[in-house]
Scaffold this motif. Structure first.
Motif, PDB file in Angstrom:
ATOM      1  N   GLN A   1      50.504  75.611  49.200  1.00  0.00           N
ATOM      2  CA  GLN A   1      51.324  75.324  48.013  1.00  0.00           C
ATOM      3  C   GLN A   1      52.066  76.562  47.517  1.00  0.00           C
ATOM      4  O   GLN A   1      53.156  76.470  46.975  1.00  0.00           O
ATOM      5  CB  GLN A   1      50.438  74.774  46.882  1.00  0.00           C
ATOM      6  CG  GLN A   1      49.900  73.375  47.136  1.00  0.00           C
ATOM      7  CD  GLN A   1      48.664  73.369  48.042  1.00  0.00           C
ATOM      8  OE1 GLN A   1      48.197  74.427  48.458  1.00  0.00           O
ATOM      9  NE2 GLN A   1      48.148  72.188  48.340  1.00  0.00           N
ATOM     10  N   GLY A   2      51.445  77.730  47.707  1.00  0.00           N
ATOM     11  CA  GLY A   2      52.065  78.969  47.226  1.00  0.00           C
ATOM     12  C   GLY A   2      53.029  79.602  48.209  1.00  0.00           C
ATOM     13  O   GLY A   2      53.699  80.592  47.887  1.00  0.00           O
TER      14      GLY A   2
ATOM     15  N   SER B   1      56.937  80.018  47.291  1.00  0.00           N
ATOM     16  CA  SER B   1      57.132  81.098  46.329  1.00  0.00           C
ATOM     17  C   SER B   1      56.996  82.452  47.001  1.00  0.00           C
ATOM     18  O   SER B   1      57.744  83.389  46.706  1.00  0.00           O
ATOM     19  CB  SER B   1      56.122  80.971  45.182  1.00  0.00           C
ATOM     20  OG  SER B   1      56.263  82.040  44.274  1.00  0.00           O
TER      21      SER B   1
ATOM     22  N   SER C   1      47.574  80.049  49.866  1.00  0.00           N
ATOM     23  CA  SER C   1      47.640  78.582  49.900  1.00  0.00           C
ATOM     24  C   SER C   1      48.973  78.090  50.446  1.00  0.00           C
ATOM     25  O   SER C   1      49.997  78.765  50.344  1.00  0.00           O
ATOM     26  CB  SER C   1      47.445  78.023  48.489  1.00  0.00           C
ATOM     27  OG  SER C   1      48.552  78.343  47.677  1.00  0.00           O
TER      28      SER C   1
ATOM     29  N   SER D   1      60.785  72.699  46.272  1.00  0.00           N
ATOM     30  CA  SER D   1      60.248  73.812  45.482  1.00  0.00           C
ATOM     31  C   SER D   1      61.282  74.393  44.528  1.00  0.00           C
ATOM     32  O   SER D   1      60.944  74.965  43.500  1.00  0.00           O
ATOM     33  CB  SER D   1      59.753  74.927  46.402  1.00  0.00           C
ATOM     34  OG  SER D   1      60.835  75.455  47.126  1.00  0.00           O
TER      35      SER D   1
ATOM     36  N   ILE E   1      54.195  69.981  54.025  1.00  0.00           N
ATOM     37  CA  ILE E   1      54.797  71.252  53.652  1.00  0.00           C
ATOM     38  C   ILE E   1      56.317  71.069  53.524  1.00  0.00           C
ATOM     39  O   ILE E   1      56.953  71.712  52.703  1.00  0.00           O
ATOM     40  CB  ILE E   1      54.536  72.341  54.717  1.00  0.00           C
ATOM     41  CG1 ILE E   1      53.061  72.438  55.037  1.00  0.00           C
ATOM     42  CG2 ILE E   1      55.056  73.670  54.245  1.00  0.00           C
ATOM     43  CD1 ILE E   1      52.733  73.447  56.102  1.00  0.00           C
TER      44      ILE E   1
ATOM     45  N   ILE F   1      57.134  70.269  50.130  1.00  0.00           N
ATOM     46  CA  ILE F   1      56.928  71.423  49.251  1.00  0.00           C
ATOM     47  C   ILE F   1      58.094  72.395  49.370  1.00  0.00           C
ATOM     48  O   ILE F   1      58.648  72.858  48.368  1.00  0.00           O
ATOM     49  CB  ILE F   1      55.616  72.157  49.617  1.00  0.00           C
ATOM     50  CG1 ILE F   1      54.419  71.235  49.352  1.00  0.00           C
ATOM     51  CG2 ILE F   1      55.479  73.445  48.813  1.00  0.00           C
ATOM     52  CD1 ILE F   1      53.102  71.816  49.820  1.00  0.00           C
TER      53      ILE F   1
END
Length: 357
Positions: free
Chosen positions: A182-183, A186, A180, A18, A11, A14
């Motif tokens: 990954q999200g 955002s 998620s 990002s 993470i 990420i």
């Protein structure tokens, strides 16, 4: 206030790759041209359970049941603590009484509203959460309506300060919806973006300054430290989720203050709850805290929580001395915990900007 652990080390990549940053919107805040200092006479409050002093009236909510309120005011008052919460201590600093709760406004005489109004509802967030209470956007609409209906007078609002409490319920709901990993970056960005829009709106309604809390170290909440028998914080949560949220928030507020150039004084103030919590948790004896991570009030099993009664049988236990504990339940400080946080805020002059003109 149950926060989910972030256990995957990637993470970090990420979050830091990002490229998500908060988008600044147009700001059109009226500039007042009075240069003389005016005393602050009102406090308006928006947010969640860290700031709610009684807006939720349902007996299904723990804060309306014993042993909540056992320290102050001696009975359940709707505060998510054994006593006072952040709102009460900010009011103390401003030398005003804690403002009346929004939901009881119709039952109060006008003079009871002289200290402002509290629109915070426990369990709510910037967006919709597991709680059905009004989110922050709706709370600000309540404020706007109270001004329009002249329940609150605009002439005195310019002598007020607003407190915006964000304790992470949006992220709890994100996890509940199986959002998620990954999200997540955002989503964090969207939470901060909406927060900035909200505080601009509050400022445009005439308040003098807006205090915005950053995220506390959620990895140190009992809901997360229970897995280590309340011995150590979940640093993954603190170093990733919390750090990213707080970095974005600080960047956004700094840009906002630079954009406005409000008489060389910053109308938006980030209240560093993260630093204050961590200072107390790392040096508890300095703040007269003996039990820093274990909650004072706990359910007798994982099926129960503080304040829960089944067939007139208490399904919880309370520590012998709440004044020595930092946490009251799985997610909220005790009265003593909030006092310690407030002491740290005073030591660091974190609230000094409120009085800068």
């Amino acid at each position: 206030m149950d926060f989910f652990p972030f256990l995957l080390s990637f993470i970090f990549i990420i979050l830091h790759l990002s490229g998500q940053r908060v988008v600044q919107g147009e700001v059109d805040i009226q500039r007042h041209h009075h240069h003389h200092k005016e005393p602050i006479t009102k406090l308006f409050v928006f947010g969640d359970s860290y700031a709610d002093t009684g807006n939720i009236n349902s007996s299904l909510v723990p804060s309306r049941n014993e042993p909540y309120g056992v320290t102050f005011p001696g009975k359940p008052s709707g505060r998510f603590s054994d006593g006072r919460v952040l709102t009460d201590y900010i009011a103390k600093y401003l030398k005003v009484k804690s403002p009346a709760s929004y939901t009881v406004r119709k039952h109060l005489a006008p003079h009871h509203l002289k200290n402002g109004m509290n629109f915070a509802f426990g369990g709510t967030g910037v967006f919709e959460t597991l709680n059905q209470g009004p989110n922050m956007t709706t709370q600000i609409s309540f404020f706007e309506k109270a001004i329009e209906d002249k329940v609150l007078t605009t002439s005195n609002i310019r002598k007020s300060v607003a407190l915006v409490s964000i304790a992470g319920n949006d992220y709890t709901f994100y996890n509940f919806k199986n959002g998620s990993i990954q999200g997540l970056p955002s989503f964090i960005s969207s939470v901060v973006n909406q927060t900035i829009k909200n505080v601009i709106r509050i400022k445009e309604l005439g308040v003098k300054k807006v205090i915005i809390s950053n995220l506390q170290p959620v990895g140190c909440l009992p809901s997360e430290t229970v897995s280590s028998s309340f011995k150590e914080c979940n640093e993954t949560s603190n170093n990733l989720l919390v750090a990213y949220h707080n970095t974005l928030l600080t960047e956004a507020v700094t840009k906002l203050n630079q954009q406005i150039k409000y008489h060389s004084s910053s109308p938006f103030i980030v209240l560093d709850l993260y630093d204050s919590f961590m200072s107390v948790l790392k040096n508890p004896s300095t703040y007269n805290i003996k039990n820093e991570l274990e909650p004072c009030c706990v359910g007798v099993s994982s099926n129960y929580f503080c304040g829960m009664v089944v067939e007139k049988v208490k399904k919880y236990t309370v520590c012998e001395n709440p004044k020595s504990a930092f946490f009251w339940d799985l997610g909220h400080p005790t009265d003593a915990g909030w006092r310690a946080v407030y002491t740290r805020l005073r030591i660091t002059n974190a609230l000094k900007q409120i009085h800068d003109h």
